[in-house]
Design a protein around this motif. Structure first.
Motif, PDB file in Angstrom:
ATOM      1  N   PRO A 138       0.816  -1.219   0.000  1.00 38.01           N
ATOM      2  CA  PRO A 138       0.000   0.000   0.000  1.00 38.01           C
ATOM      3  C   PRO A 138       0.848   1.267   0.000  1.00 38.01           C
ATOM      4  CG  PRO A 138      -0.881  -1.601   1.549  1.00 38.01           C
ATOM      5  CD  PRO A 138       0.458  -2.120   1.117  1.00 38.01           C
ATOM      6  N   ARG A 139       0.264   2.311  -0.523  1.00 40.50           N
ATOM      7  CA  ARG A 139       0.950   3.592  -0.694  1.00 40.50           C
ATOM      8  C   ARG A 139       1.501   4.130   0.626  1.00 40.50           C
ATOM      9  NH1 ARG A 139      -1.916   8.992  -3.291  1.00 40.50           N
ATOM     10  NH2 ARG A 139      -0.256  10.482  -2.798  1.00 40.50           N
ATOM     11  N   GLY A 140       2.773   4.551   0.587  1.00 37.23           N
ATOM     12  CA  GLY A 140       3.383   5.265   1.701  1.00 37.23           C
ATOM     13  C   GLY A 140       3.804   4.411   2.874  1.00 37.23           C
ATOM     14  N   LEU A 141       3.612   3.073   2.810  1.00 34.41           N
ATOM     15  CA  LEU A 141       3.961   2.218   3.942  1.00 34.41           C
ATOM     16  C   LEU A 141       5.356   1.621   3.766  1.00 34.41           C
ATOM     17  CD1 LEU A 141       0.611   0.319   4.688  1.00 34.41           C
ATOM     18  CD2 LEU A 141       1.444   2.510   5.588  1.00 34.41           C
ATOM     19  N   VAL A 142       6.053   1.439   4.883  1.00 40.15           N
ATOM     20  CA  VAL A 142       7.389   0.845   4.861  1.00 40.15           C
ATOM     21  C   VAL A 142       7.287  -0.597   4.368  1.00 40.15           C
ATOM     22  CG1 VAL A 142       9.364   0.161   6.253  1.00 40.15           C
ATOM     23  CG2 VAL A 142       8.160   2.306   6.762  1.00 40.15           C
ATOM     24  N   HIS A 143       8.117  -0.957   3.380  1.00 40.33           N
ATOM     25  CA  HIS A 143       8.076  -2.319   2.845  1.00 40.33           C
ATOM     26  C   HIS A 143       9.463  -2.729   2.353  1.00 40.33           C
ATOM     27  CE1 HIS A 143       7.410   0.281  -0.663  1.00 40.33           C
ATOM     28  NE2 HIS A 143       7.888  -0.703  -1.418  1.00 40.33           N
ATOM     29  N   PHE A 144       9.606  -4.022   2.054  1.00 44.70           N
ATOM     30  CA  PHE A 144      10.899  -4.564   1.617  1.00 44.70           C
ATOM     31  C   PHE A 144      10.664  -5.836   0.799  1.00 44.70           C
ATOM     32  CE2 PHE A 144       9.872  -7.107   5.253  1.00 44.70           C
ATOM     33  CZ  PHE A 144      10.378  -8.363   4.945  1.00 44.70           C
ATOM     34  N   GLN A 145      11.730  -6.284   0.121  1.00 48.30           N
ATOM     35  CA  GLN A 145      11.763  -7.603  -0.515  1.00 48.30           C
ATOM     36  C   GLN A 145      13.131  -8.225  -0.257  1.00 48.30           C
ATOM     37  OE1 GLN A 145      11.495  -5.211  -3.719  1.00 48.30           O
ATOM     38  NE2 GLN A 145       9.589  -4.501  -2.794  1.00 48.30           N
ATOM     39  N   PHE A 146      13.142  -9.522   0.030  1.00 47.80           N
ATOM     40  CA  PHE A 146      14.388 -10.226   0.347  1.00 47.80           C
ATOM     41  C   PHE A 146      14.385 -11.580  -0.346  1.00 47.80           C
ATOM     42  CE2 PHE A 146      16.440 -13.332   3.320  1.00 47.80           C
ATOM     43  CZ  PHE A 146      17.761 -12.945   3.082  1.00 47.80           C
ATOM     44  N   ASN A 147      15.479 -11.883  -1.030  1.00 47.30           N
ATOM     45  CA  ASN A 147      15.646 -13.190  -1.672  1.00 47.30           C
ATOM     46  C   ASN A 147      16.318 -14.134  -0.679  1.00 47.30           C
ATOM     47  OD1 ASN A 147      16.139 -15.411  -3.250  1.00 47.30           O
ATOM     48  ND2 ASN A 147      17.571 -14.400  -4.632  1.00 47.30           N
ATOM     49  N   PRO A 148      15.571 -15.106  -0.118  1.00 45.39           N
ATOM     50  CA  PRO A 148      16.157 -15.974   0.908  1.00 45.39           C
ATOM     51  C   PRO A 148      17.034 -17.094   0.343  1.00 45.39           C
ATOM     52  CG  PRO A 148      13.883 -16.601   0.530  1.00 45.39           C
ATOM     53  CD  PRO A 148      14.145 -15.397  -0.339  1.00 45.39           C
ATOM     54  N   ASP A 149      16.997 -17.279  -0.981  1.00 46.53           N
ATOM     55  CA  ASP A 149      17.743 -18.388  -1.584  1.00 46.53           C
ATOM     56  C   ASP A 149      19.242 -18.094  -1.571  1.00 46.53           C
ATOM     57  OD1 ASP A 149      18.854 -20.250  -3.707  1.00 46.53           O
ATOM     58  OD2 ASP A 149      16.735 -20.827  -3.752  1.00 46.53           O
ATOM     59  N   LYS A 150      20.042 -19.092  -1.195  1.00 47.62           N
ATOM     60  CA  LYS A 150      21.482 -18.896  -1.074  1.00 47.62           C
ATOM     61  C   LYS A 150      22.232 -19.101  -2.390  1.00 47.62           C
ATOM     62  CE  LYS A 150      21.598 -20.317   3.788  1.00 47.62           C
ATOM     63  NZ  LYS A 150      22.163 -21.266   4.783  1.00 47.62           N
ATOM     64  N   SER A 151      21.535 -19.613  -3.411  1.00 48.21           N
ATOM     65  CA  SER A 151      22.236 -19.905  -4.655  1.00 48.21           C
ATOM     66  C   SER A 151      21.546 -19.366  -5.908  1.00 48.21           C
ATOM     67  CB  SER A 151      22.414 -21.427  -4.806  1.00 48.21           C
ATOM     68  OG  SER A 151      21.151 -22.082  -4.807  1.00 48.21           O
ATOM     69  N   LYS A 152      20.233 -19.053  -5.851  1.00 48.17           N
ATOM     70  CA  LYS A 152      19.507 -18.653  -7.055  1.00 48.17           C
ATOM     71  C   LYS A 152      19.079 -17.188  -6.975  1.00 48.17           C
ATOM     72  CE  LYS A 152      17.621 -23.299  -7.776  1.00 48.17           C
ATOM     73  NZ  LYS A 152      16.378 -24.110  -7.847  1.00 48.17           N
ATOM     74  N   PRO A 153      19.191 -16.478  -8.105  1.00 46.36           N
ATOM     75  CA  PRO A 153      18.719 -15.087  -8.136  1.00 46.36           C
ATOM     76  C   PRO A 153      17.195 -15.035  -8.267  1.00 46.36           C
ATOM     77  CG  PRO A 153      19.531 -15.720 -10.287  1.00 46.36           C
ATOM     78  CD  PRO A 153      19.800 -16.892  -9.375  1.00 46.36           C
ATOM     79  N   ALA A 154      16.645 -13.844  -8.192  1.00 45.94           N
ATOM     80  CA  ALA A 154      15.203 -13.623  -8.374  1.00 45.94           C
ATOM     81  C   ALA A 154      15.014 -12.394  -9.248  1.00 45.94           C
ATOM     82  CB  ALA A 154      14.503 -13.443  -7.031  1.00 45.94           C
ATOM     83  N   LEU A 155      13.855 -12.356  -9.902  1.00 49.63           N
ATOM     84  CA  LEU A 155      13.517 -11.238 -10.779  1.00 49.63           C
ATOM     85  C   LEU A 155      12.055 -10.868 -10.568  1.00 49.63           C
ATOM     86  CD1 LEU A 155      13.895  -9.302 -13.229  1.00 49.63           C
ATOM     87  CD2 LEU A 155      13.346 -11.255 -14.700  1.00 49.63           C
ATOM     88  N   ALA A 156      11.777  -9.591 -10.349  1.00 55.86           N
ATOM     89  CA  ALA A 156      10.406  -9.118 -10.152  1.00 55.86           C
ATOM     90  C   ALA A 156      10.134  -7.915 -11.047  1.00 55.86           C
ATOM     91  CB  ALA A 156      10.172  -8.745  -8.694  1.00 55.86           C
ATOM     92  N   ILE A 157       8.864  -7.745 -11.397  1.00 57.16           N
ATOM     93  CA  ILE A 157       8.389  -6.569 -12.118  1.00 57.16           C
ATOM     94  C   ILE A 157       7.390  -5.860 -11.212  1.00 57.16           C
ATOM     95  CG2 ILE A 157       7.223  -5.692 -14.162  1.00 57.16           C
ATOM     96  CD1 ILE A 157       9.930  -6.939 -14.764  1.00 57.16           C
ATOM     97  N   ALA A 158       7.599  -4.578 -10.972  1.00 58.66           N
ATOM     98  CA  ALA A 158       6.735  -3.815 -10.069  1.00 58.66           C
ATOM     99  C   ALA A 158       6.055  -2.689 -10.832  1.00 58.66           C
ATOM    100  CB  ALA A 158       7.550  -3.236  -8.912  1.00 58.66           C
ATOM    101  N   ALA A 159       4.730  -2.596 -10.679  1.00 61.43           N
ATOM    102  CA  ALA A 159       3.963  -1.496 -11.256  1.00 61.43           C
ATOM    103  C   ALA A 159       3.541  -0.552 -10.140  1.00 61.43           C
ATOM    104  CB  ALA A 159       2.737  -2.028 -11.989  1.00 61.43           C
ATOM    105  N   LEU A 160       3.658   0.755 -10.384  1.00 60.89           N
ATOM    106  CA  LEU A 160       3.330   1.766  -9.377  1.00 60.89           C
ATOM    107  C   LEU A 160       2.403   2.803  -9.999  1.00 60.89           C
ATOM    108  CD1 LEU A 160       6.782   1.255  -9.247  1.00 60.89           C
ATOM    109  CD2 LEU A 160       6.201   2.019  -6.949  1.00 60.89           C
ATOM    110  N   ASN A 161       1.377   3.211  -9.239  1.00 57.57           N
ATOM    111  CA  ASN A 161       0.357   4.090  -9.820  1.00 57.57           C
ATOM    112  C   ASN A 161       0.714   5.576  -9.669  1.00 57.57           C
ATOM    113  OD1 ASN A 161      -0.128   4.117  -7.044  1.00 57.57           O
ATOM    114  ND2 ASN A 161      -2.336   4.306  -7.282  1.00 57.57           N
ATOM    115  N   SER A 162       1.922   5.911 -10.089  1.00 58.96           N
ATOM    116  CA  SER A 162       2.367   7.305 -10.181  1.00 58.96           C
ATOM    117  C   SER A 162       3.466   7.376 -11.221  1.00 58.96           C
ATOM    118  CB  SER A 162       2.899   7.811  -8.841  1.00 58.96           C
ATOM    119  OG  SER A 162       3.497   9.090  -9.001  1.00 58.96           O
ATOM    120  N   GLN A 163       3.494   8.455 -11.983  1.00 58.72           N
ATOM    121  CA  GLN A 163       4.574   8.623 -12.945  1.00 58.72           C
ATOM    122  C   GLN A 163       5.870   9.024 -12.252  1.00 58.72           C
ATOM    123  OE1 GLN A 163       2.969  11.900 -15.390  1.00 58.72           O
ATOM    124  NE2 GLN A 163       4.710  13.103 -14.713  1.00 58.72           N
TER     125      GLN A 163
END
Length: 229
Positions: free
Chosen positions: A158-183
């Protein structure tokens, strides 16, 4: 009965006119408004809530396509994440459209650290790998909502709230696509805001706020600055 009906009728007429809280950017007033380039902006020396538009006659089909997200951004610091944000400033066709989109790459054990977007809600699509994601609410106060997500999953911050993302895997990468409702969603990392601002926050403010002594404040300042380098 007739005396009661008239006030109700008037209420029905005026309630739809009451101002409503907006959750994102203002709606566009035309089909498109492609942003001027940085060189053109510098030439005009304008300050606007948004970006000025190219003349309609100068807009081309190529203005509406971008290759920006084909590759990850550069990994900087020791966090193990790279955010490549396509917003109005880098992809002019997004100007006035009320959205931006980011590619986020994570090394094994990489983190996109706690941060806020003051002007946007974010929905994250995990394209590859595994992520531990979460945010902290204000009502109920300081409740931590979190989830481990997998490729194909969505998660909303949600807008304006503290947040994070963490990859817990010790050997594999991760890829994400994020959409945000502001230019122009904005982003402020908590640790950087507290310990690497320019000029620095007064050490007395940090000591009192965090309940630590001046030696610990200086250690944290050095640690955060080293993480960014």
């Amino acid at each position: 009965m007739a005396a009661l009906q008239l006030p109700l009728l008037l209420l029905g007429l005026f309630v739809p006119l009451a101002p409503t809280a907006r959750a994102a950017d203002e709606d566009p007033l035309q089909d498109f408004c492609v942003a001027l380039s940085p060189d053109e902006l510098e030439e005009h020396q304008l300050t606007l809530n948004g970006l000025p538009c190219k003349p309609t006659a100068a807009v081309q089909s190529s203005d509406f396509v971008s290759q920006q997200l084909r590759n990850p951004a550069n990994f900087t610091g020791n966090l193990g994440s790279a955010v490549n944000l396509a917003a109005a400033a880098t992809f002019g066709a997004l100007n006035t459209q009320g959205l931006s989109i980011a590619r986020v790459d994570y090394k094994p054990r990489g983190i996109n650290p706690p941060h806020v977007h003051p002007r946007a809600t974010e929905v994250l699509f995990l394209a590859k790998g595994t992520l531990l994601v979460g945010f902290v609410s204000t009502a109920p106060a300081n409740q931590f909502f979190y989830q481990t997500i997998y490729a194909g999953d969505l998660f909303v911050f949600p807008r304006g709230l503290v947040h994070f993302q963490f990859n817990p895997d010790k050997s594999k990468p991760a890829l994400a696509i994020a959409a945000l409702n502001s230019q122009n969603p904005g982003a402020s990392q908590l640790a950087v805001a507290l310990f690497a601002s320019d000029p620095p926050l007064p050490e007395e403010v940090l000591e009192t706020t965090l309940g630590i002594d001046d030696d610990e404040v200086r250690r944290l300042i050095t640690s955060v600055q080293n993480t960014l380098n």
